[in-house]
Design a protein around this motif. Structure first.
Motif, mmCIF file in Angstrom:
data_model
loop_
_atom_site.group_PDB
_atom_site.id
_atom_site.type_symbol
_atom_site.label_atom_id
_atom_site.label_comp_id
_atom_site.label_asym_id
_atom_site.label_seq_id
_atom_site.Cartn_x
_atom_site.Cartn_y
_atom_site.Cartn_z
ATOM 1 N N TYR A 86 54.053 90.181 95.342
ATOM 2 C CA TYR A 86 52.748 90.285 94.682
ATOM 3 C C TYR A 86 51.707 89.389 95.353
ATOM 4 N N ILE A 87 51.544 89.571 96.660
ATOM 5 C CA ILE A 87 50.517 88.832 97.393
ATOM 6 C C ILE A 87 49.369 89.794 97.687
ATOM 7 N N ALA A 88 48.261 89.622 96.955
ATOM 8 C CA ALA A 88 47.116 90.529 97.081
ATOM 9 C C ALA A 88 45.818 89.742 96.944
ATOM 10 N N PRO A 89 45.511 88.873 97.920
ATOM 11 C CA PRO A 89 44.359 87.971 97.779
ATOM 12 C C PRO A 89 43.014 88.688 97.649
ATOM 13 N N ASN A 90 42.829 89.803 98.345
ATOM 14 C CA ASN A 90 41.547 90.521 98.251
ATOM 15 C C ASN A 90 41.342 91.112 96.861
ATOM 16 N N LEU A 91 42.393 91.701 96.324
ATOM 17 C CA LEU A 91 42.321 92.259 94.977
ATOM 18 C C LEU A 91 42.115 91.163 93.940
ATOM 19 N N VAL A 92 42.862 90.073 94.064
ATOM 20 C CA VAL A 92 42.742 88.961 93.119
ATOM 21 C C VAL A 92 41.330 88.384 93.129
ATOM 22 N N ARG A 93 40.756 88.261 94.310
ATOM 23 C CA ARG A 93 39.388 87.719 94.413
ATOM 24 C C ARG A 93 38.397 88.589 93.637
ATOM 25 N N ILE A 94 38.551 89.904 93.738
ATOM 26 C CA ILE A 94 37.657 90.829 93.037
ATOM 27 C C ILE A 94 37.861 90.740 91.537
ATOM 28 N N LEU A 95 39.112 90.731 91.098
ATOM 29 C CA LEU A 95 39.404 90.669 89.663
ATOM 30 C C LEU A 95 38.889 89.374 89.050
ATOM 31 N N ASN A 96 38.950 88.300 89.816
ATOM 32 C CA ASN A 96 38.565 86.978 89.323
ATOM 33 C C ASN A 96 37.064 86.721 89.408
ATOM 34 N N ASP A 97 36.350 87.539 90.157
ATOM 35 C CA ASP A 97 34.918 87.328 90.403
ATOM 36 C C ASP A 97 34.112 87.711 89.161
ATOM 37 N N ASP A 98 33.437 86.737 88.552
ATOM 38 C CA ASP A 98 32.693 87.033 87.326
ATOM 39 C C ASP A 98 31.353 87.704 87.600
ATOM 40 N N LYS A 99 31.008 87.925 88.874
ATOM 41 C CA LYS A 99 29.794 88.664 89.218
ATOM 42 C C LYS A 99 30.067 90.167 89.362
ATOM 43 N N ILE A 100 31.336 90.546 89.372
ATOM 44 C CA ILE A 100 31.721 91.953 89.481
ATOM 45 C C ILE A 100 32.206 92.427 88.114
ATOM 46 N N THR A 101 31.569 93.459 87.579
ATOM 47 C CA THR A 101 31.948 94.016 86.285
ATOM 48 C C THR A 101 33.131 94.958 86.455
ATOM 49 N N LYS A 102 34.138 94.823 85.579
ATOM 50 C CA LYS A 102 35.310 95.695 85.625
ATOM 51 C C LYS A 102 35.389 96.519 84.347
ATOM 52 N N ILE A 103 35.434 97.836 84.499
ATOM 53 C CA ILE A 103 35.558 98.746 83.362
ATOM 54 C C ILE A 103 37.020 99.182 83.240
ATOM 55 N N PHE A 104 37.606 98.915 82.090
ATOM 56 C CA PHE A 104 38.978 99.343 81.794
ATOM 57 C C PHE A 104 38.966 100.382 80.679
ATOM 58 N N HIS A 105 40.068 101.079 80.536
ATOM 59 C CA HIS A 105 40.343 101.827 79.311
ATOM 60 C C HIS A 105 41.634 101.248 78.741
ATOM 61 N N TYR A 106 41.525 100.527 77.639
ATOM 62 C CA TYR A 106 42.597 99.719 77.071
ATOM 63 C C TYR A 106 43.017 98.624 78.070
ATOM 64 N N GLY A 107 42.056 97.761 78.337
ATOM 65 C CA GLY A 107 42.276 96.678 79.284
ATOM 66 C C GLY A 107 43.320 95.674 78.850
ATOM 67 N N ARG A 108 43.618 95.633 77.566
ATOM 68 C CA ARG A 108 44.587 94.667 77.047
ATOM 69 C C ARG A 108 45.913 94.714 77.810
ATOM 70 N N ALA A 109 46.444 95.902 78.024
ATOM 71 C CA ALA A 109 47.730 96.037 78.724
ATOM 72 C C ALA A 109 47.575 95.729 80.212
ATOM 73 N N ASP A 110 46.514 96.247 80.831
ATOM 74 C CA ASP A 110 46.297 96.013 82.263
ATOM 75 C C ASP A 110 46.109 94.534 82.555
ATOM 76 N N MET A 111 45.282 93.873 81.746
ATOM 77 C CA MET A 111 44.977 92.466 81.992
ATOM 78 C C MET A 111 46.201 91.580 81.803
ATOM 79 N N ALA A 112 47.056 91.939 80.856
ATOM 80 C CA ALA A 112 48.281 91.160 80.641
ATOM 81 C C ALA A 112 49.204 91.263 81.852
ATOM 82 N N HIS A 113 49.386 92.476 82.369
ATOM 83 C CA HIS A 113 50.233 92.649 83.558
ATOM 84 C C HIS A 113 49.616 91.968 84.776
ATOM 85 N N ILE A 114 48.293 92.076 84.921
ATOM 86 C CA ILE A 114 47.616 91.419 86.039
ATOM 87 C C ILE A 114 47.813 89.908 85.977
ATOM 88 N N LYS A 115 47.640 89.342 84.792
ATOM 89 C CA LYS A 115 47.773 87.887 84.663
ATOM 90 C C LYS A 115 49.220 87.432 84.912
#
Length: 203
Positions: free
Chosen positions: A60-89
């Motif tokens: 699970y080495i994905a620095p480019n993806l992690v940078r985007i997910l962590n960037d508070d200037k980039i808005t992320k639209i989910f559908h039921y983000g609760r499950a996605d965000m838990a797995h991401i974290k």
């Protein structure tokens, strides 16, 4: 595979420009975060293009993806983000910042309906009847063209859906309620990861 759907191994390319508002979705081996690994993350900029990251689940080495997910200037639209965000974290070891969620928005805006599935929202707001045949399929191995198309469908319509739901929320004076719900979403994810699955507000 469609020219508009790009499959990447392990991480997004270094030179990929996605813009400041992206749709995000994940595929897992199940909904139990600690048991069922994160297999894929798919992203779209709101056009017909989708980028799918297939992880090396040993690293699970994905620095480019992690940078985007962590960037508070980039808005992320989910559908039921609760499950996605838990797995991401849990698997990518990062919080996801600046979140919108079409499922939460739908439940607040579309009080005229009991159905808030992505399939329902795509049908109502995009007038396309997509197949969810591969919703419960094995995303842990080699992906079939049908699975890849399914993954792309999960993100390419979210921008339009959120825009339409936002109009209803504003019209019905529920936008602040929606924004307050989004503020709690990361705490709800932390509660899930701490194994508090019940409604803590119940008696």
């Amino acid at each position: 595979m469609s020219n508009n759907i790009k499959l990447h191994k392990n991480d997004l390319p270094d030179d990929l420009e996605l813009g400041n508002v992206i749709a995000v979705d994940g595929e897992f081996m199940g909904l139990n975060v600690r048991r069922d690994p994160l297999c894929l993350i798919q992203i779209s900029s709101g056009n017909s293009e989708a980028h799918i990251v297939q992880f090396d689940r040993k690293k699970y080495i994905a620095p480019n993806l992690v940078r985007i997910l962590n960037d508070d200037k980039i808005t992320k639209i989910f559908h039921y983000g609760r499950a996605d965000m838990a797995h991401i974290k849990y698997y990518l070891k990062t919080d996801t910042h600046n979140i919108l969620d079409t499922k939460i928005a739908s439940k607040l805006a579309r009080s005229y309906s009991d159905s808030h599935s992505l399939k329902t929202l795509i049908k109502e707001f995009v007038n396309i009847d997509i197949s969810k045949q591969f919703q419960s399929s094995d995303f842990g191995g080699e992906l079939t063209p049908s699975q890849i198309k399914y993954c792309a469908n999960d993100v390419i319509y979210l921008h339009k859906i959120h825009n339409e739901l936002n109009k209803i929320l504003k019209r019905e004076n529920r936008i602040k309620l929606y924004q307050d719900c989004l503020k709690f979403l990361k705490t709800r994810v932390d509660l899930d990861l701490a194994l508090f699955k019940d409604d803590i507000w119940s008696h």
